[in-house]
Write a protein that holds these residues in place. Structure first.
Motif, PDB file in Angstrom:
ATOM      1  N   LEU A 176       0.864  -1.178   0.000  1.00 51.48           N
ATOM      2  CA  LEU A 176       0.000   0.000   0.000  1.00 51.48           C
ATOM      3  C   LEU A 176       0.900   1.227   0.000  1.00 51.48           C
ATOM      4  CD1 LEU A 176      -2.639  -1.253   2.584  1.00 51.48           C
ATOM      5  CD2 LEU A 176      -2.835  -1.222   0.087  1.00 51.48           C
ATOM      6  N   TYR A 177       1.100   1.772  -1.177  1.00 52.68           N
ATOM      7  CA  TYR A 177       2.117   2.795  -1.402  1.00 52.68           C
ATOM      8  C   TYR A 177       1.611   4.190  -1.041  1.00 52.68           C
ATOM      9  CZ  TYR A 177       5.585   5.530  -4.010  1.00 52.68           C
ATOM     10  OH  TYR A 177       6.558   6.424  -4.371  1.00 52.68           O
ATOM     11  N   ARG A 178       2.288   4.826  -0.091  1.00 48.44           N
ATOM     12  CA  ARG A 178       1.976   6.197   0.330  1.00 48.44           C
ATOM     13  C   ARG A 178       0.503   6.375   0.705  1.00 48.44           C
ATOM     14  NH1 ARG A 178       5.593  10.361  -3.406  1.00 48.44           N
ATOM     15  NH2 ARG A 178       7.619   9.581  -2.715  1.00 48.44           N
ATOM     16  N   GLU A 179      -0.003   5.493   1.545  1.00 42.36           N
ATOM     17  CA  GLU A 179      -1.423   5.560   1.907  1.00 42.36           C
ATOM     18  C   GLU A 179      -1.665   5.555   3.409  1.00 42.36           C
ATOM     19  OE1 GLU A 179      -4.337   4.192  -1.066  1.00 42.36           O
ATOM     20  OE2 GLU A 179      -3.160   2.356  -0.999  1.00 42.36           O
ATOM     21  N   SER A 180      -0.623   5.431   4.209  1.00 47.04           N
ATOM     22  CA  SER A 180      -0.821   5.242   5.648  1.00 47.04           C
ATOM     23  C   SER A 180      -1.581   6.395   6.303  1.00 47.04           C
ATOM     24  CB  SER A 180       0.526   5.029   6.348  1.00 47.04           C
ATOM     25  OG  SER A 180       1.415   6.099   6.082  1.00 47.04           O
ATOM     26  N   GLN A 181      -1.505   7.592   5.725  1.00 48.93           N
ATOM     27  CA  GLN A 181      -2.216   8.726   6.323  1.00 48.93           C
ATOM     28  C   GLN A 181      -3.731   8.611   6.169  1.00 48.93           C
ATOM     29  OE1 GLN A 181      -0.334   8.785   3.603  1.00 48.93           O
ATOM     30  NE2 GLN A 181      -0.753  10.533   2.260  1.00 48.93           N
ATOM     31  N   PHE A 182      -4.179   7.665   5.309  1.00 47.05           N
ATOM     32  CA  PHE A 182      -5.613   7.487   5.085  1.00 47.05           C
ATOM     33  C   PHE A 182      -6.185   6.260   5.797  1.00 47.05           C
ATOM     34  CE2 PHE A 182      -3.829   9.337   1.098  1.00 47.05           C
ATOM     35  CZ  PHE A 182      -4.400  10.593   1.210  1.00 47.05           C
ATOM     36  N   PHE A 183      -5.348   5.474   6.450  1.00 43.69           N
ATOM     37  CA  PHE A 183      -5.788   4.186   6.993  1.00 43.69           C
ATOM     38  C   PHE A 183      -6.967   4.307   7.958  1.00 43.69           C
ATOM     39  CE2 PHE A 183      -1.487   1.781   6.373  1.00 43.69           C
ATOM     40  CZ  PHE A 183      -1.743   1.733   5.014  1.00 43.69           C
ATOM     41  N   TYR A 184      -6.961   5.336   8.796  1.00 45.16           N
ATOM     42  CA  TYR A 184      -8.049   5.495   9.767  1.00 45.16           C
ATOM     43  C   TYR A 184      -9.377   5.855   9.102  1.00 45.16           C
ATOM     44  CZ  TYR A 184      -4.800   5.299  13.731  1.00 45.16           C
ATOM     45  OH  TYR A 184      -3.873   4.885  14.665  1.00 45.16           O
ATOM     46  N   ASP A 185      -9.312   6.332   7.862  1.00 50.51           N
ATOM     47  CA  ASP A 185     -10.537   6.732   7.150  1.00 50.51           C
ATOM     48  C   ASP A 185     -11.174   5.574   6.386  1.00 50.51           C
ATOM     49  OD1 ASP A 185     -10.118   9.384   7.981  1.00 50.51           O
ATOM     50  OD2 ASP A 185      -8.809   9.781   6.265  1.00 50.51           O
ATOM     51  N   TRP A 186     -10.446   4.474   6.254  1.00 49.49           N
ATOM     52  CA  TRP A 186     -10.956   3.348   5.477  1.00 49.49           C
ATOM     53  C   TRP A 186     -11.820   2.426   6.327  1.00 49.49           C
ATOM     54  CZ3 TRP A 186      -5.937   1.343   2.616  1.00 49.49           C
ATOM     55  CH2 TRP A 186      -5.480   2.346   1.745  1.00 49.49           C
ATOM     56  N   SER A 187     -12.733   1.729   5.644  1.00 53.50           N
ATOM     57  CA  SER A 187     -13.534   0.704   6.327  1.00 53.50           C
ATOM     58  C   SER A 187     -12.854  -0.664   6.244  1.00 53.50           C
ATOM     59  CB  SER A 187     -14.925   0.618   5.690  1.00 53.50           C
ATOM     60  OG  SER A 187     -14.839   0.162   4.345  1.00 53.50           O
ATOM     61  N   TRP A 188     -11.835  -0.784   5.392  1.00 52.97           N
ATOM     62  CA  TRP A 188     -11.092  -2.029   5.177  1.00 52.97           C
ATOM     63  C   TRP A 188     -12.025  -3.162   4.728  1.00 52.97           C
ATOM     64  CZ3 TRP A 188      -5.791  -1.982   5.300  1.00 52.97           C
ATOM     65  CH2 TRP A 188      -5.208  -0.836   5.852  1.00 52.97           C
ATOM     66  N   LYS A 189     -12.964  -2.804   3.892  1.00 54.54           N
ATOM     67  CA  LYS A 189     -13.941  -3.766   3.386  1.00 54.54           C
ATOM     68  C   LYS A 189     -13.257  -4.919   2.649  1.00 54.54           C
ATOM     69  CE  LYS A 189     -17.715  -4.176   0.030  1.00 54.54           C
ATOM     70  NZ  LYS A 189     -18.499  -3.459  -1.017  1.00 54.54           N
ATOM     71  N   GLY A 190     -13.513  -6.126   3.093  1.00 53.35           N
ATOM     72  CA  GLY A 190     -13.007  -7.322   2.431  1.00 53.35           C
ATOM     73  C   GLY A 190     -11.558  -7.657   2.722  1.00 53.35           C
ATOM     74  N   PHE A 191     -10.877  -6.844   3.518  1.00 55.62           N
ATOM     75  CA  PHE A 191      -9.442  -7.064   3.740  1.00 55.62           C
ATOM     76  C   PHE A 191      -9.174  -8.373   4.486  1.00 55.62           C
ATOM     77  CE2 PHE A 191      -5.353  -5.959   5.970  1.00 55.62           C
ATOM     78  CZ  PHE A 191      -4.572  -5.975   4.831  1.00 55.62           C
ATOM     79  N   CYS A 192      -9.920  -8.621   5.537  1.00 57.82           N
ATOM     80  CA  CYS A 192      -9.691  -9.834   6.331  1.00 57.82           C
ATOM     81  C   CYS A 192     -10.084 -11.098   5.576  1.00 57.82           C
ATOM     82  CB  CYS A 192     -10.443  -9.760   7.656  1.00 57.82           C
ATOM     83  SG  CYS A 192     -12.231  -9.760   7.488  1.00 57.82           S
ATOM     84  N   GLU A 193     -10.743 -10.929   4.426  1.00 58.81           N
ATOM     85  CA  GLU A 193     -11.172 -12.079   3.628  1.00 58.81           C
ATOM     86  C   GLU A 193     -10.243 -12.346   2.444  1.00 58.81           C
ATOM     87  OE1 GLU A 193     -15.092 -10.957   2.576  1.00 58.81           O
ATOM     88  OE2 GLU A 193     -15.831 -10.970   4.641  1.00 58.81           O
ATOM     89  N   MET A 194      -9.116 -11.648   2.384  1.00 57.00           N
ATOM     90  CA  MET A 194      -8.138 -11.883   1.312  1.00 57.00           C
ATOM     91  C   MET A 194      -7.360 -13.163   1.634  1.00 57.00           C
ATOM     92  SD  MET A 194      -6.710  -8.054   0.402  1.00 57.00           S
ATOM     93  CE  MET A 194      -5.676  -8.687  -0.939  1.00 57.00           C
ATOM     94  N   GLN A 195      -7.901 -14.287   1.239  1.00 58.74           N
ATOM     95  CA  GLN A 195      -7.374 -15.587   1.639  1.00 58.74           C
ATOM     96  C   GLN A 195      -5.991 -15.892   1.076  1.00 58.74           C
ATOM     97  OE1 GLN A 195     -10.342 -18.479   0.571  1.00 58.74           O
ATOM     98  NE2 GLN A 195     -11.863 -17.669   2.000  1.00 58.74           N
ATOM     99  N   ASN A 196      -5.617 -15.232  -0.023  1.00 61.38           N
ATOM    100  CA  ASN A 196      -4.314 -15.501  -0.635  1.00 61.38           C
ATOM    101  C   ASN A 196      -3.214 -14.574  -0.141  1.00 61.38           C
ATOM    102  OD1 ASN A 196      -5.190 -17.620  -2.436  1.00 61.38           O
ATOM    103  ND2 ASN A 196      -6.226 -16.047  -3.646  1.00 61.38           N
ATOM    104  N   LEU A 197      -3.584 -13.544   0.606  1.00 61.90           N
ATOM    105  CA  LEU A 197      -2.601 -12.551   1.025  1.00 61.90           C
ATOM    106  C   LEU A 197      -1.656 -13.112   2.087  1.00 61.90           C
ATOM    107  CD1 LEU A 197      -1.645  -9.617   0.722  1.00 61.90           C
ATOM    108  CD2 LEU A 197      -3.160  -9.023   2.624  1.00 61.90           C
TER     109      LEU A 197
END
Length: 318
Positions: free
Chosen positions: A178-199
């Protein structure tokens, strides 16, 4: 034309391919020896495409018009767009090279994104560059094969303020940066992130002026399949004189470095640490050139992920 008339063809081919693998300039020279040799060497030349300068982008776009699309779909596995490429060049290249194993796309629009519901005609009139960014988003979302490795500013690539990690583009991703995005992390809902089974491998960059809470916040969302979370620190607007100073004086950071916070967490530095730093052997040092190399070579070669795993193993042996 026989290059090595006294050798069997398969041996001659092996010699030339090994030479091309070792040095790109040699590969470009060898490709002009004969049509037959070119057919061998082209597979190596086009396997990984790195574009850092406008002239490189222009040259590659010209090349796209000289061969059938199927050639690039078959031979181009890795593309790394650094900073020397326009959005229009990106659209042209990705519309042809749509079967990538690895994509690093570090381009971004010149100004703030509009909502994805904006009518394209309006976008073209108000912000012409955004129309092209929408074109990039449409192309990557319709890739025939989703890449396994992806480095990008995801909310730009999806043209949204809240990325969707369940999107088809991410369904096969094993390595995500996630390139140059850490300043936005608190604004995200992280939809589907925990379901990325291949990550299995996640990385992001963070300023040493930022709160370390960002790291534990992200770790709360990661899927169970994750093996490594690499955080690359840079100075940003920090008052610290160097990243060394930060590592030596912040106790919470020290706990992260040695793996006490999360065994999957590896801390990296965007600059070389001093030789006498007591954490040098547990911190992954990665300059821009190193990161560029990591995202421009073929799968299976040593990169920051393999180094991060070695650090985790060394900590486990303590």
């Amino acid at each position: 034309m026989e290059i090595f008339p006294s050798l069997p063809q398969d041996i001659a081919r092996l010699i030339l391919e090994c030479s091309a693998e070792q040095d790109r300039n040699s590969a470009l020279t060898l490709a002009y020896l004969s049509r037959q040799v070119r057919s061998w060497i082209d597979q190596i030349i086009y396997r990984s495409v790195v574009i850092e300068h406008p002239r490189q982008a222009e040259a590659f776009c010209w090349t796209l018009g000289q061969r059938h699309k199927s050639f690039f779909q078959t031979h181009v596995y890795t593309i790394c767009f650094a900073y020397g490429i326009t959005l229009r060049h990106t659209v042209k290249i990705l519309s042809v090279c749509d079967r990538l194993s690895s994509l690093a796309c570090w381009i971004e629009p010149a100004s703030r994104l509009l909502p994805t519901t904006t009518v394209e005609a309006t976008v073209t009139r108000v912000q012409p560059h955004l129309f092209t960014m929408l074109s990039v988003a449409n192309i990557v979302s319709s890739f025939e094969y989703a890449p396994r490795r992806l480095s990008c500013t995801l909310h730009h690539l999806q043209c949204t303020t809240d990325p969707d990690f369940s999107a088809p583009l991410l369904e096969n991703v094993t390595h995500l940066d996630l390139y140059r995005e850490s300043q936005f992390f608190y604004d995200w809902s992280w939809k589907g992130f925990c379901e990325m089974q291949n990550l299995m491998y996640l990385s992001f960059d963070l300023s040493i002026a930022a709160s370390l809470d960002v790291i534990t916040y992200v770790l709360a969302f990661v899927p169970a399949s994750l093996r490594v979370c690499l955080v690359l620190f840079h100075r940003g607007d920090s008052m610290f004189g160097s990243i060394d100073d930060f590592f030596e004086t912040d106790e919470r950071m020290q706990a992260m470095v040695v793996g006490d916070v999360d065994r999957r967490l590896v801390i990296g530095s965007g600059e070389a640490l001093k030789r006498y730093s007591r954490y040098k052997h547990m911190v992954l040092e990665r300059t821009y050139k190193d990161v560029l190399k990591d995202w421009s070579h073929s799968l299976g070669e040593e990169d920051m992920w393999t180094v991060a795993q070695e650090i985790i193993f060394r900590r486990w042996q303590r």
